[in-house]
Design a protein around this motif. Structure first.
Motif, PDB file in Angstrom:
ATOM      1  N   LEU A  71       0.864  -1.182   0.000  1.00 16.63           N
ATOM      2  CA  LEU A  71       0.000   0.000   0.000  1.00 16.63           C
ATOM      3  C   LEU A  71       0.898   1.229   0.000  1.00 16.63           C
ATOM      4  N   SER A  72       0.611   2.175  -0.878  1.00 17.41           N
ATOM      5  CA  SER A  72       1.372   3.417  -0.909  1.00 17.41           C
ATOM      6  C   SER A  72       0.418   4.559  -1.222  1.00 17.41           C
ATOM      7  N   GLY A  73       0.908   5.766  -1.041  1.00 13.38           N
ATOM      8  CA  GLY A  73       0.091   6.940  -1.308  1.00 13.38           C
ATOM      9  C   GLY A  73       0.033   7.828  -0.082  1.00 13.38           C
ATOM     10  N   PHE A  74      -0.863   8.792  -0.121  1.00 10.29           N
ATOM     11  CA  PHE A  74      -0.976   9.778   0.948  1.00 10.29           C
ATOM     12  C   PHE A  74      -2.374   9.741   1.553  1.00 10.29           C
ATOM     13  N   VAL A  75      -2.443   9.735   2.868  1.00  8.39           N
ATOM     14  CA  VAL A  75      -3.717   9.743   3.585  1.00  8.39           C
ATOM     15  C   VAL A  75      -3.693  10.847   4.630  1.00  8.39           C
ATOM     16  N   SER A  76      -4.872  11.138   5.183  1.00 12.89           N
ATOM     17  CA  SER A  76      -5.017  12.275   6.089  1.00 12.89           C
ATOM     18  C   SER A  76      -4.594  11.999   7.522  1.00 12.89           C
ATOM     19  N   SER A  77      -4.710  10.741   7.969  1.00  9.65           N
ATOM     20  CA  SER A  77      -4.437  10.477   9.379  1.00  9.65           C
ATOM     21  C   SER A  77      -3.843   9.089   9.592  1.00  9.65           C
ATOM     22  N   ARG A  78      -3.303   8.899  10.768  1.00 12.52           N
ATOM     23  CA  ARG A  78      -2.760   7.595  11.162  1.00 12.52           C
ATOM     24  C   ARG A  78      -3.888   6.567  11.233  1.00 12.52           C
ATOM     25  N   ALA A  79      -5.082   7.002  11.613  1.00 12.43           N
ATOM     26  CA  ALA A  79      -6.237   6.108  11.679  1.00 12.43           C
ATOM     27  C   ALA A  79      -6.589   5.571  10.285  1.00 12.43           C
ATOM     28  N   ASP A  80      -6.447   6.420   9.260  1.00 19.36           N
ATOM     29  CA  ASP A  80      -6.706   5.971   7.884  1.00 19.36           C
ATOM     30  C   ASP A  80      -5.696   4.912   7.455  1.00 19.36           C
ATOM     31  N   ILE A  81      -4.451   5.092   7.842  1.00 24.27           N
ATOM     32  CA  ILE A  81      -3.416   4.100   7.534  1.00 24.27           C
ATOM     33  C   ILE A  81      -3.762   2.770   8.194  1.00 24.27           C
ATOM     34  N   ASN A  82      -4.078   2.827   9.479  1.00 24.84           N
ATOM     35  CA  ASN A  82      -4.402   1.601  10.212  1.00 24.84           C
ATOM     36  C   ASN A  82      -5.632   0.905   9.636  1.00 24.84           C
ATOM     37  N   LYS A  83      -6.631   1.706   9.241  1.00 30.55           N
ATOM     38  CA  LYS A  83      -7.864   1.145   8.681  1.00 30.55           C
ATOM     39  C   LYS A  83      -7.572   0.449   7.346  1.00 30.55           C
ATOM     40  N   ALA A  84      -6.775   1.087   6.492  1.00 32.93           N
ATOM     41  CA  ALA A  84      -6.442   0.502   5.186  1.00 32.93           C
ATOM     42  C   ALA A  84      -5.633  -0.785   5.348  1.00 32.93           C
ATOM     43  N   VAL A  85      -4.702  -0.802   6.278  1.00 34.21           N
ATOM     44  CA  VAL A  85      -3.896  -2.005   6.523  1.00 34.21           C
ATOM     45  C   VAL A  85      -4.786  -3.133   7.042  1.00 34.21           C
ATOM     46  N   LYS A  86      -5.698  -2.820   7.963  1.00 28.97           N
ATOM     47  CA  LYS A  86      -6.590  -3.848   8.508  1.00 28.97           C
ATOM     48  C   LYS A  86      -7.501  -4.413   7.425  1.00 28.97           C
ATOM     49  N   LEU A  87      -8.076  -3.528   6.603  1.00 32.58           N
ATOM     50  CA  LEU A  87      -8.939  -3.990   5.512  1.00 32.58           C
ATOM     51  C   LEU A  87      -8.169  -4.912   4.566  1.00 32.58           C
ATOM     52  N   THR A  88      -6.929  -4.555   4.295  1.00 30.06           N
ATOM     53  CA  THR A  88      -6.099  -5.356   3.391  1.00 30.06           C
ATOM     54  C   THR A  88      -5.809  -6.726   3.984  1.00 30.06           C
ATOM     55  N   ARG A  89      -5.473  -6.765   5.247  1.00 30.74           N
ATOM     56  CA  ARG A  89      -5.168  -8.048   5.906  1.00 30.74           C
ATOM     57  C   ARG A  89      -6.381  -8.976   5.927  1.00 30.74           C
ATOM     58  N   ASP A  90      -7.571  -8.404   5.932  1.00 35.04           N
ATOM     59  CA  ASP A  90      -8.800  -9.201   5.997  1.00 35.04           C
ATOM     60  C   ASP A  90      -9.201  -9.804   4.642  1.00 35.04           C
ATOM     61  N   VAL A  91      -8.548  -9.396   3.570  1.00 29.70           N
ATOM     62  CA  VAL A  91      -8.861  -9.923   2.237  1.00 29.70           C
ATOM     63  C   VAL A  91      -8.224 -11.308   2.087  1.00 29.70           C
ATOM     64  N   GLY A  92      -8.988 -12.244   1.569  1.00 30.46           N
ATOM     65  CA  GLY A  92      -8.498 -13.603   1.371  1.00 30.46           C
ATOM     66  C   GLY A  92      -7.354 -13.653   0.372  1.00 30.46           C
TER      67      GLY A  92
END
Length: 104
Positions: A71-92
């Motif tokens: 995952l790369s790019g720019f996001v607004s907050s640390r919470a957005d980073i954590n949310k994107a990483v969690k969503l990614t880990r949950d993908v089969g």
């Protein structure tokens, strides 16, 4: 005549071995099936990020190689980073996640 038959047998055996080796994946190249699997994983991750309210999916880039998602790019907050990483880990099919996202 027998020698000609042996020659053709050896030739076709060598051709078969060469064809099977050329279709195998290497560290830097993927076989067709692996590429398709990675494309599916990338699509699922992008869809998960797109469907998550509050995440700007246009600013998050997703790349997959052999089940490892970057995952790369720019996001607004640390919470957005954590949310994107969690969503990614949950993908089969995701083996691991490399987070290269930066804060704006």
């Amino acid at each position: 005549m027998k020698q000609l038959g042996r020659f053709f047998s050896a030739f076709f055996l060598a051709l078969t071995l060469l064809a099977s080796v050329s279709c195998a994946s290497t560290q830097k190249h993927e076989a067709t099936g692996e590429y398709v699997d990675d494309s599916i994983i990338t699509s699922k991750v992008k869809a998960a990020i797109l469907n998550e309210p509050g995440l700007n999916s246009a600013e998050i880039n997703v790349e997959t190689f052999k089940g490892i998602v970057q995952l790369s790019g720019f996001v607004s907050s640390r919470a957005d980073i954590n949310k994107a990483v969690k969503l990614t880990r949950d993908v089969g099919g995701v083996k691991s996640v490399n987070n290269d996202m930066k804060l704006k």
